[in-house]
Write a protein that holds these residues in place. Structure first.
Motif, PDB file in Angstrom:
ATOM      1  N   GLY A  34       8.935  -0.923 -14.653  1.00  0.00           N
ATOM      2  CA  GLY A  34       8.088  -0.673 -15.813  1.00  0.00           C
ATOM      3  C   GLY A  34       8.443   0.682 -16.396  1.00  0.00           C
ATOM      4  N   ALA A  35       7.903   0.952 -17.584  1.00  0.00           N
ATOM      5  CA  ALA A  35       8.173   2.232 -18.258  1.00  0.00           C
ATOM      6  C   ALA A  35       7.272   3.304 -17.649  1.00  0.00           C
ATOM      7  N   GLY A  36       7.636   3.755 -16.448  1.00  0.00           N
ATOM      8  CA  GLY A  36       6.774   4.655 -15.674  1.00  0.00           C
ATOM      9  C   GLY A  36       5.887   3.818 -14.771  1.00  0.00           C
ATOM     10  N   SER A  37       5.493   4.394 -13.622  1.00  0.00           N
ATOM     11  CA  SER A  37       4.678   3.572 -12.720  1.00  0.00           C
ATOM     12  C   SER A  37       3.271   3.379 -13.262  1.00  0.00           C
ATOM     13  N   THR A  64     -13.363  -9.004  -5.892  1.00  0.00           N
ATOM     14  CA  THR A  64     -12.309  -7.992  -5.815  1.00  0.00           C
ATOM     15  C   THR A  64     -10.941  -8.644  -5.952  1.00  0.00           C
ATOM     16  N   ARG A  65     -10.117  -8.060  -6.840  1.00  0.00           N
ATOM     17  CA  ARG A  65      -8.779  -8.612  -7.043  1.00  0.00           C
ATOM     18  C   ARG A  65      -7.681  -7.637  -6.652  1.00  0.00           C
ATOM     19  N   LEU A  66      -7.995  -6.338  -6.749  1.00  0.00           N
ATOM     20  CA  LEU A  66      -6.954  -5.348  -6.496  1.00  0.00           C
ATOM     21  C   LEU A  66      -7.585  -4.083  -5.932  1.00  0.00           C
ATOM     22  N   VAL A  67      -6.877  -3.454  -4.990  1.00  0.00           N
ATOM     23  CA  VAL A  67      -7.312  -2.167  -4.431  1.00  0.00           C
ATOM     24  C   VAL A  67      -6.147  -1.201  -4.550  1.00  0.00           C
ATOM     25  N   PHE A  68      -6.391  -0.048  -5.172  1.00  0.00           N
ATOM     26  CA  PHE A  68      -5.381   1.003  -5.190  1.00  0.00           C
ATOM     27  C   PHE A  68      -5.625   1.943  -4.017  1.00  0.00           C
ATOM     28  N   VAL A  69      -4.564   2.242  -3.270  1.00  0.00           N
ATOM     29  CA  VAL A  69      -4.622   3.325  -2.285  1.00  0.00           C
ATOM     30  C   VAL A  69      -3.540   4.308  -2.703  1.00  0.00           C
ATOM     31  N   CYS A  70      -3.954   5.460  -3.181  1.00  0.00           N
ATOM     32  CA  CYS A  70      -3.022   6.459  -3.704  1.00  0.00           C
ATOM     33  C   CYS A  70      -2.657   7.372  -2.536  1.00  0.00           C
ATOM     34  N   ASN A  71      -1.416   7.258  -2.069  1.00  0.00           N
ATOM     35  CA  ASN A  71      -1.048   7.916  -0.816  1.00  0.00           C
ATOM     36  C   ASN A  71       0.304   8.610  -0.923  1.00  0.00           C
ATOM     37  N   PRO A  72       0.331   9.973  -0.947  1.00  0.00           N
ATOM     38  CA  PRO A  72      -0.803  10.911  -0.926  1.00  0.00           C
ATOM     39  C   PRO A  72      -1.643  10.791  -2.203  1.00  0.00           C
ATOM     40  N   VAL A 121      -2.383  -2.165  -3.591  1.00  0.00           N
ATOM     41  CA  VAL A 121      -1.268  -1.450  -4.196  1.00  0.00           C
ATOM     42  C   VAL A 121      -1.233  -0.044  -3.617  1.00  0.00           C
ATOM     43  N   LEU A 122      -0.168   0.250  -2.881  1.00  0.00           N
ATOM     44  CA  LEU A 122       0.013   1.589  -2.322  1.00  0.00           C
ATOM     45  C   LEU A 122       0.770   2.404  -3.364  1.00  0.00           C
ATOM     46  N   ASP A 123       0.056   3.325  -4.018  1.00  0.00           N
ATOM     47  CA  ASP A 123       0.679   4.141  -5.061  1.00  0.00           C
ATOM     48  C   ASP A 123       1.329   5.345  -4.382  1.00  0.00           C
ATOM     49  N   GLU A 124       2.637   5.289  -4.258  1.00  0.00           N
ATOM     50  CA  GLU A 124       3.380   6.326  -3.542  1.00  0.00           C
ATOM     51  C   GLU A 124       4.228   7.170  -4.497  1.00  0.00           C
ATOM     52  N   ALA A 125       3.598   7.652  -5.556  1.00  0.00           N
ATOM     53  CA  ALA A 125       4.316   8.462  -6.555  1.00  0.00           C
ATOM     54  C   ALA A 125       4.920   9.725  -5.940  1.00  0.00           C
ATOM     55  N   TYR A 126       4.326  10.181  -4.834  1.00  0.00           N
ATOM     56  CA  TYR A 126       4.768  11.447  -4.226  1.00  0.00           C
ATOM     57  C   TYR A 126       5.413  11.231  -2.860  1.00  0.00           C
ATOM     58  N   VAL A 158       0.452  -6.937  -0.113  1.00  0.00           N
ATOM     59  CA  VAL A 158       0.639  -5.487  -0.222  1.00  0.00           C
ATOM     60  C   VAL A 158       1.875  -5.207  -1.066  1.00  0.00           C
ATOM     61  N   ALA A 159       1.741  -4.266  -2.000  1.00  0.00           N
ATOM     62  CA  ALA A 159       2.880  -3.862  -2.829  1.00  0.00           C
ATOM     63  C   ALA A 159       2.900  -2.339  -2.930  1.00  0.00           C
ATOM     64  N   VAL A 160       4.081  -1.811  -3.194  1.00  0.00           N
ATOM     65  CA  VAL A 160       4.276  -0.361  -3.229  1.00  0.00           C
ATOM     66  C   VAL A 160       4.706   0.043  -4.633  1.00  0.00           C
ATOM     67  N   LEU A 161       4.090   1.102  -5.153  1.00  0.00           N
ATOM     68  CA  LEU A 161       4.452   1.639  -6.471  1.00  0.00           C
ATOM     69  C   LEU A 161       5.210   2.935  -6.283  1.00  0.00           C
ATOM     70  N   ARG A 162       6.337   3.064  -6.942  1.00  0.00           N
ATOM     71  CA  ARG A 162       7.129   4.298  -6.892  1.00  0.00           C
ATOM     72  C   ARG A 162       7.524   4.700  -8.311  1.00  0.00           C
ATOM     73  N   THR A 163       7.993   5.939  -8.447  1.00  0.00           N
ATOM     74  CA  THR A 163       8.343   6.424  -9.772  1.00  0.00           C
ATOM     75  C   THR A 163       9.556   7.337  -9.741  1.00  0.00           C
ATOM     76  N   PHE A 164      10.255   7.398 -10.858  1.00  0.00           N
ATOM     77  CA  PHE A 164      11.328   8.381 -11.032  1.00  0.00           C
ATOM     78  C   PHE A 164      10.806   9.670 -11.673  1.00  0.00           C
ATOM     79  N   SER A 165       9.504   9.742 -11.934  1.00  0.00           N
ATOM     80  CA  SER A 165       8.969  10.870 -12.712  1.00  0.00           C
ATOM     81  C   SER A 165       8.840  12.163 -11.926  1.00  0.00           C
ATOM     82  N   LYS A 166       8.628  12.091 -10.629  1.00  0.00           N
ATOM     83  CA  LYS A 166       8.274  13.298  -9.895  1.00  0.00           C
ATOM     84  C   LYS A 166       9.487  13.861  -9.163  1.00  0.00           C
ATOM     85  N   ALA A 167       9.778  13.386  -7.955  1.00  0.00           N
ATOM     86  CA  ALA A 167      10.887  13.953  -7.185  1.00  0.00           C
ATOM     87  C   ALA A 167      12.231  13.796  -7.906  1.00  0.00           C
TER      88      ALA A 167
END
Ligand SMILES: *Cc1c(COP(=O)(O)O)cnc(C)c1O
Length: 353
Positions: A83-86, A148-156, A183-188, A210-219
């Protein structure tokens, strides 16, 4: 007057980090968790070369980038959705499950895009308060209902920097019904140094929900170009691809992300340097008398309560933009040593009311 959706009247709008300048002209942006480093020359060159093709539409399926990500993480290409950013991938996820009556659970405070995206999708947000600055996974499991359809766990977690560990996350996942997507949001993720904080990519293979979200925006330093991705099982990844706006990931962004994967070693050395600065900043703050939760991300969190806005002003006087969430606290990105020193000077001189 055209009729708009009623949710627009109550939806929060996203507040981006603002630039500030001190009286003597200094300016440090520690408000958006960006990398303090300039782009790598090899990545700039790849973008410049790609610019010669800007009259063409991008590859809509981003085949090369999808395969490069799949190869990098040793997962099937069918498990990758871009996607265009996570944030946009998260929006796509909500588009796949959001409808009137659908509930989306996340911790609060957490990433400020979640409420906005849930509202936009027509879903109902269920915010579960943090406990001691970390996710309260027991309370989150208890908040799950048949809606409930979706749970975000932002980790960290953004903005507290705290992370949940393997044992607690696994027992939480064991409690989530199979038809609820986690959804494990692992932006960091690249900044995590605690070995007990699990890599979501080791948790998802035998968990279809379970799905994992990552991004090119940070590191990886591509915040301005907008590329993020999900790694999950094929039905999830396929649904996320299906709701993507055609051509959302532009040609320059695809080229930059490919070049960044090729230069990963260099980029991860920079992450190491930021992690060292994170330790220095936190230890200095603690020596100054502050309480600072251990951070696994490229920012730290100060719970300031009613002092939050005044603290942000004191930082601005030193030319430092932080991210205040008044009246809860402030998130401060780890920048280069000069920026961090300017922030530490502001923190040392601040007297809580
Ligand atoms: C910064 C951030 C993102 C990344 O957003 P992009 O759209 O990829 O730039 C995602 N999740 C969290 C929690 C973040 O802090």
């Amino acid at each position: 007057m055209p009729r708009f959706r009623t949710i627009l009247d109550t939806m929060p709008s996203y507040k981006p980090g603002k630039a500030v300048v001190s009286a003597d002209g200094r300016s440090f942006k520690l408000s958006s968790n960006e990398t303090p480093y300039d782009p790598l020359p090899s990545v700039v060159d790849a973008v410049a070369a790609a610019a010669r093709e800007m009259h063409r539409y991008p590859d809509p399926a981003a085949v090369r980038l999808t395969e490069a990500i799949a190869g990098r993480f040793d997962v099937p290409a069918e498990h990758v959705a871009l996607g265009a950013g996570s944030v946009t991938v998260a929006q796509q996820l909500l588009a796949t499950v959001g409808e009137p009556g659908a509930e989306v659970i996340y911790a609060w405070r957490s990433f400020e895009a979640y409420p906005l995206l849930a509202d936009l999708a027509g879903a109902t947000s269920v915010k579960v308060p943090l406990t001691g600055e970390t996710h309260d996974l027991d309370a989150m499991a208890e908040a799950i209902t048949p809606r409930t359809r979706l749970v975000f766990v932002c980790n960290p977690n953004n903005p507290t920097g705290t992370a949940v560990r393997r044992a607690e996350l696994e027992s939480f996942l064991d409690r989530v019904p199979a038809d609820v997507l986690v959804v494990l949001d692992e932006a960091y993720r690249e900044y995590v140094r605690d070995v007990d904080v699990p890599d979501g990519l080791t948790l998802y293979p035998d968990r279809p929900n379970v799905a994992v979200l990552r991004t090119f925006s940070k590191a990886y330093g591509l915040a301005g170009l907008r590329v993020g991705y999900l790694i999950g099982h094929e039905p999830v990844a396929a649904a996320v691809r299906k709701v993507m706006v055609p051509f959302a990931i532009n040609h320059l962004a695809q080229a930059a992300a490919l070049a960044s994967l090729a230069a990963e070693d260099e980029l991860l050395e920079r992450v190491d340097a930021v992690v060292k600065e994170r330790t220095r900043v936190r230890e200095t703050l603690i020596a100054q008398g502050w309480t600072v939760p251990a951070s696994e991300a490229n920012f730290i969190w100060l719970r300031l309560g009613d002092d939050t806005a005044a603290f942000a002003e004191a930082c601005a006087a030193e030319g430092v933009a932080v991210r205040p969430f008044h009246p809860e606290g402030a998130r401060v990105s780890i920048g280069d040593p000069d920026a961090n020193d300017a922030f530490l000077t502001a923190a040392a001189g601040f007297s809580p009311r």
